[in-house]
Design an enzyme around this catalytic site. Structure first.
Site, short mmCIF file in Angstrom:
data_model
loop_
_atom_site.label_atom_id
_atom_site.label_comp_id
_atom_site.label_asym_id
_atom_site.label_seq_id
_atom_site.Cartn_x
_atom_site.Cartn_y
_atom_site.Cartn_z
N ASP A 193 0.58 -0.71 0.36
CA ASP A 193 -0.17 -0.30 -0.02
C ASP A 193 0.97 1.15 0.50
O ASP A 193 2.06 1.05 0.42
CB ASP A 193 -1.20 0.03 1.27
CG ASP A 193 -1.51 1.10 1.72
OD1 ASP A 193 -2.39 1.41 0.67
OD2 ASP A 193 -1.23 1.87 2.13
N ASP A 228 0.04 5.06 1.00
CA ASP A 228 -0.64 6.23 2.20
C ASP A 228 -0.44 5.31 3.29
O ASP A 228 -1.35 4.26 3.87
CB ASP A 228 -2.23 6.86 1.93
CG ASP A 228 -1.30 7.33 0.21
OD1 ASP A 228 -0.87 8.28 1.21
OD2 ASP A 228 -2.38 8.40 -0.01
N ASP A 247 -1.19 -0.99 6.05
CA ASP A 247 -1.70 0.06 7.11
C ASP A 247 -3.16 -0.01 7.98
O ASP A 247 -3.39 0.27 8.64
CB ASP A 247 -1.12 1.44 7.14
CG ASP A 247 -2.03 2.09 6.40
OD1 ASP A 247 -2.18 1.72 5.73
OD2 ASP A 247 -2.09 3.15 6.99
#
Length: 219
Positions: A12, A14, A168
Site C-alpha cells: 500500500d 499512504d 496499514d
C-alpha cells in the site's frame, strides 16, 4: 541463503510507505468544513484511508445527501494537492525497497490513490523506477475487492500463492484475504494494531525497521 517464501511483494502507499495519514485526515475534515457539513473526527477519517476517494467520502459521511460526496472529493483534492509535495517517506522505507529490489523480489503498489496522485507522489519521492507495476483505485475496483492484486499478479506473471501484501489498514488486509494472498500489517499508519490483528496477518510491524527485519528473515 534460505529459499524465499515469496517472489512478489505488494505495498500500500499512504500510511505504509509515505507518512501521509495525518495530512489525509486533515484534508477530509477541511473538505467537510468547506461545504458546511459535519466534520468527521480523526478516527472516522482515518478509517476510510485506503479506499477510493469516492468510496471514502461515502463511508466517512454516510448520513449526508449523496450529492455532497462528489463535492467532498473535489474539495479534498484541492486541499491535498496543496500539501502532497511536502509529504515524506517513512524513515527506512527507501533502504527497505532498495534491498528487496536488490534481492530479486518483484515489487508493486496497490493504492486507493488516483493514477495522477500516485504518479505525483512517486515522482516527488523519487521512486518511479523502484516498482515493477502499480495499480490505483481509479483503474479498477476499490479495496477490499481482490482485483488490484489479481491484475498485478497477471501483469507480472506472478503466483498469488507466492505474493505478499503489506498495508496499514484492514482494507489492505481484507483485499489480500479476498485474493488468497498472505499479508503483513504495519501499525504506524491509519488503523490501530488491535483492528489490524482482527484480520489475522502473518505479522504486524510497529516500525519500518521491524518490517525490514521480518522480511529479511521470513520473506
Amino acid at each position: 541463503m534460505a529459499k524465499k517464501k515469496f517472489d512478489f511483494i505488494v505495498f500500500d502507499w499512504d500510511g505504509t510507505l509515505m507518512d501521509s495519514t495525518s495530512t489525509i485526515v486533515k484534508c477530509i475534515q477541511a473538505s467537510a468544513r468547506d461545504l458546511g457539513l459535519p466534520i468527521p473526527d480523526e478516527q472516522a477519517a482515518s478509517y476510510v484511508i485506503g479506499l477510493s476517494l469516492s468510496a471514502a467520502m461515502q463511508a466517512v459521511m454516510p448520513d449526508v445527501d449523496a450529492k455532497y460526496h462528489a463535492r467532498m472529493v473535489e474539495r479534498y483534492r484541492y486541499h491535498y494537492l496543496a500539501n502532497d509535495h511536502e509529504l515524506p517517506l517513512f524513515e527506512g522505507v527507501r533502504e527497505l525497497l532498495a534491498e528487496l529490489s536488490h534481492d530479486g523480489y518483484f515489487l508493486a503498489v496497490a493504492t486507493g490513490k488516483s493514477r495522477v496522485g500516485l504518479n505525483r507522489a512517486m515522482h516527488s519521492a523519487d521512486l518511479l523506477s523502484m516498482f515493477d507495476a502499480t495499480r490505483c483505485a481509479d483503474e479498477t475496483f476499490s479495496k477490499p475487492h481482490p482485483a488490484m492484486l489479481q491484475e498485478l499478479s497477471r501483469e507480472l506473471g506472478q503466483d498469488l500463492k507466492r505474493t505478499l501484501m503489506i498495508g496499514d489498514t484492514t482494507h489492505d488486509l481484507q483485499m489480500a484475504s479476498n485474493a488468497g494472498v498472505a499479508s503483513v500489517a504495519v501499525e504506524y499508519g491509519a488503523h490501530d494494531a488491535e483492528t489490524l490483528l482482527s484480520c489475522a496477518p502473518m505479522y504486524s510491524a510497529k516500525t519500518v525497521k521491524e518490517l525490514h527485519d521480518w522480511l529479511s528473515q521470513n520473506a
